[in-house]
Design an enzyme around this catalytic site. Structure first.
Site, PDB file in Angstrom:
ATOM      1  N   GLN A   1     -42.729   5.746 -18.467  1.00 28.46           N
ATOM      2  CA  GLN A   1     -44.154   5.425 -18.423  1.00 28.46           C
ATOM      3  C   GLN A   1     -44.403   4.024 -18.982  1.00 28.46           C
ATOM      4  OE1 GLN A   1     -42.765   8.221 -19.822  1.00 28.46           O
ATOM      5  NE2 GLN A   1     -44.270   9.892 -19.899  1.00 28.46           N
TER       6      GLN A   1
ATOM      7  N   ASP B   1     -46.401   5.259 -13.584  1.00 24.48           N
ATOM      8  CA  ASP B   1     -47.737   5.285 -14.207  1.00 24.48           C
ATOM      9  C   ASP B   1     -48.404   3.906 -14.206  1.00 24.48           C
ATOM     10  OD1 ASP B   1     -47.009   7.880 -14.670  1.00 24.48           O
ATOM     11  OD2 ASP B   1     -47.179   7.801 -16.843  1.00 24.48           O
TER      12      ASP B   1
ATOM     13  N   ASP C   1     -45.761   8.646  -9.828  1.00 25.99           N
ATOM     14  CA  ASP C   1     -47.092   9.031 -10.338  1.00 25.99           C
ATOM     15  C   ASP C   1     -47.918   7.799 -10.698  1.00 25.99           C
ATOM     16  OD1 ASP C   1     -46.026  11.601 -10.159  1.00 25.99           O
ATOM     17  OD2 ASP C   1     -45.529  11.706 -12.281  1.00 25.99           O
TER      18      ASP C   1
ATOM     19  N   ARG D   1     -48.797  14.865  -6.335  1.00 22.28           N
ATOM     20  CA  ARG D   1     -48.404  16.144  -6.923  1.00 22.28           C
ATOM     21  C   ARG D   1     -49.389  16.455  -8.039  1.00 22.28           C
ATOM     22  NH1 ARG D   1     -43.290  15.691 -11.025  1.00 22.28           N
ATOM     23  NH2 ARG D   1     -43.764  13.678 -12.001  1.00 22.28           N
TER      24      ARG D   1
ATOM     25  N   TRP E   1     -50.646  17.155 -11.496  1.00 22.91           N
ATOM     26  CA  TRP E   1     -50.343  17.109 -12.923  1.00 22.91           C
ATOM     27  C   TRP E   1     -50.912  18.347 -13.611  1.00 22.91           C
ATOM     28  CZ3 TRP E   1     -52.516  12.759 -16.611  1.00 22.91           C
ATOM     29  CH2 TRP E   1     -51.904  12.861 -17.857  1.00 22.91           C
TER      30      TRP E   1
END
Length: 331
Positions: free
Chosen positions: A139, A162, A183, A248, A250
Site C-alpha cells: 500500500q 492503492d 485495488d 472486488r 473490500w
C-alpha cells in the site's frame, strides 16, 4: 502571508481548454526559483484555516519531492498547477512525488499518501501526483481524499497498490488519469463520480482488481461510478489478456458501476471477482455495468454482477446540488 482571491472560480471557467501559465490575481505562488514559497507545504502552511474567503495557490512548472497535507479549512481552497492545456492531464507541468511505504508510515494507508486532502470544497487542477514506492511497498497512495465536495480536474495519479483513496463525502474526478495495479481506486464511504478518466493498469500482477469499495452496510451511502472513461494497459506495458478485474468487494455491500466505458482485453471476461476465496464478500454487492464497449466488456460476467437497464446520472451520486461546488465548465 495569506492571499485571498474571490474571483478564482471565474478564472477556472475562463481558463478551460487554454493554457494556465501565470497565476490568477491574489494567488500564493509556489516556484522552484522562488515565488512566494519554494515548497507546496510552506504555501499551505501560510493559508488561514479560519477565513471564509476563497484562498488560491498557483504552482509553477517543476517536480516537487514532498508529502503534501491540506488540512480542514473554513473556506474554499483552490490549487492550480501550471499547464499548457487546462482541459487535460496530458500537458501538466507540475509533478508532486514522494515514496513512503505502509510499514514506514506506521501501517496507515493515509499517511503514505503523496497528497493528503481533508479540506471540504477544495478544487485541484492539473497536478501530477505520484507515489513512486512501487510494488515492494504494497500500500502506497498517491492521493488520500477525506472530505466532502472535493473536485479533481485534469489530474494524473500514479502508483502501484492503492493509488487513489476516495474515502468520505461526495467527490468528482474528471478529465484525469489513474494508474496502478492492485485495488488502486478504493475507499469505504465516499460517493465518487469518475468521468472521462483514463484508467491504466500496469504489468506485474498475474491477477488483480482496479476497484476495491469498502461499503460495509446497507445504510452506508458509498458508491463509485466510472462514466465515459477508458480502461487499458499503461502505454509500453505488456499486460496479458484477462489479467485485471473491474473490482472486488473490500466489504460485503460494495457498490461500483462502470458505464459507457471502453475496455480493452486486459479485463477478464468475468468482469468482477471475490475479495478472497475464504472471504468472498459477494452476497450483497452491487457490481453493475451499462453500455460498455471493447473486448473487455464482453463475456459471461460473474454471477454476482449485473447488467443495468439504465445508466446512473451524476445527480444520482453527487446529489441535485452538485453544480453548487463542481466546476461545470468541464462538462
Amino acid at each position: 502571508m495569506v492571499k485571498s482571491v474571490l474571483a478564482s472560480a471565474l478564472f477556472a471557467v475562463s481558463a478551460l481548454a487554454a493554457s494556465r501559465t501565470t497565476a490568477p490575481s491574489g494567488a500564493i505562488v509556489v516556484a522552484k526559483s522562488g515565488g512566494d514559497y519554494t515548497t507546496i507545504g510552506d504555501a499551505i502552511d501560510a493559508l488561514s484555516t479560519s477565513t471564509t474567503d476563497t484562498q488560491t495557490i498557483f504552482i509553477e512548472e517543476g517536480t516537487y519531492d514532498e508529502q503534501v497535507y491540506l488540512p480542514a479549512m473554513t473556506g474554499k481552497v483552490i490549487i492550480y498547477g501550471q499547464t499548457e492545456n487546462t482541459d487535460s492531464y496530458a500537458d501538466n507541468l507540475v509533478t508532486i512525488t514522494h515514496a513512503i511505504s505502509y510499514e514506514d508510515a506506521g501501517e496507515s494507508d493515509d499517511l503514505t499518501a503523496t497528497f493528503r486532502n481533508k479540506a471540504v470544497g477544495s478544487q485541484v487542477y492539473n497536478l501530477n501526483i505520484a507515489n513512486t514506492c512501487g510494488q515492494a511497498c504494497h500500500q502506497a497512495l498517491a492521493l488520500s481524499a477525506w472530505a466532502d465536495q472535493q473536485g479533481y480536474y485534469g489530474c494524473n495519479f500514479t502508483g502501484y497498490q492503492d493509488t487513489l483513496l476516495a474515502q468520505t463525502g461526495n467527490q468528482l474526478y474528471i478529465n484525469s488519469y489513474i494508474e496502478g495495479a492492485v485495488d488502486f481506486i478504493f475507499g469505504q464511504h465516499a460517493r465518487a463520480w469518475f468521468q472521462n478518466v483514463d484508467i491504466r493498469v500496469v504489468e506485474g500482477p498475474t491477477s488483480a482488481s482496479i476497484t476495491a469499495n469498502g461499503r460495509s452496510s446497507e445504510t452506508d451511502t458509498s458508491y463509485y461510478v466510472i462514466n465515459k472513461s477508458t480502461v487499458a494497459a499503461k502505454e509500453g506495458d505488456d499486460v496479458a489478456e484477462g489479467t485485471y478485474y473491474l473490482g472486488r468487494p473490500w466489504s460485503e455491500y460494495a457498490r461500483v458501476v462502470f458505464q459507457q466505458t471502453s475496455m480493452t482485453n486486459v479485463i477478464n471476461s468475468l468482469g468482477w471477482t471475490e475479495w478472497s476465496t475464504s472471504t468472498p464478500n459477494t452476497e450483497y454487492v452491487t457490481f453493475g455495468e451499462y453500455a460498455n464497449t471493447g473486448a473487455g466488456s464482453e463475456g459471461t460476467r460473474a454471477s454476482f454482477a449485473e447488467k443495468l437497464d439504465a445508466k446512473l446520472t451524476i445527480t444520482d451520486i453527487l446529489g441535485s446540488d452538485y453544480t453548487s461546488w463542481v466546476d461545470t465548465s468541464y462538462f
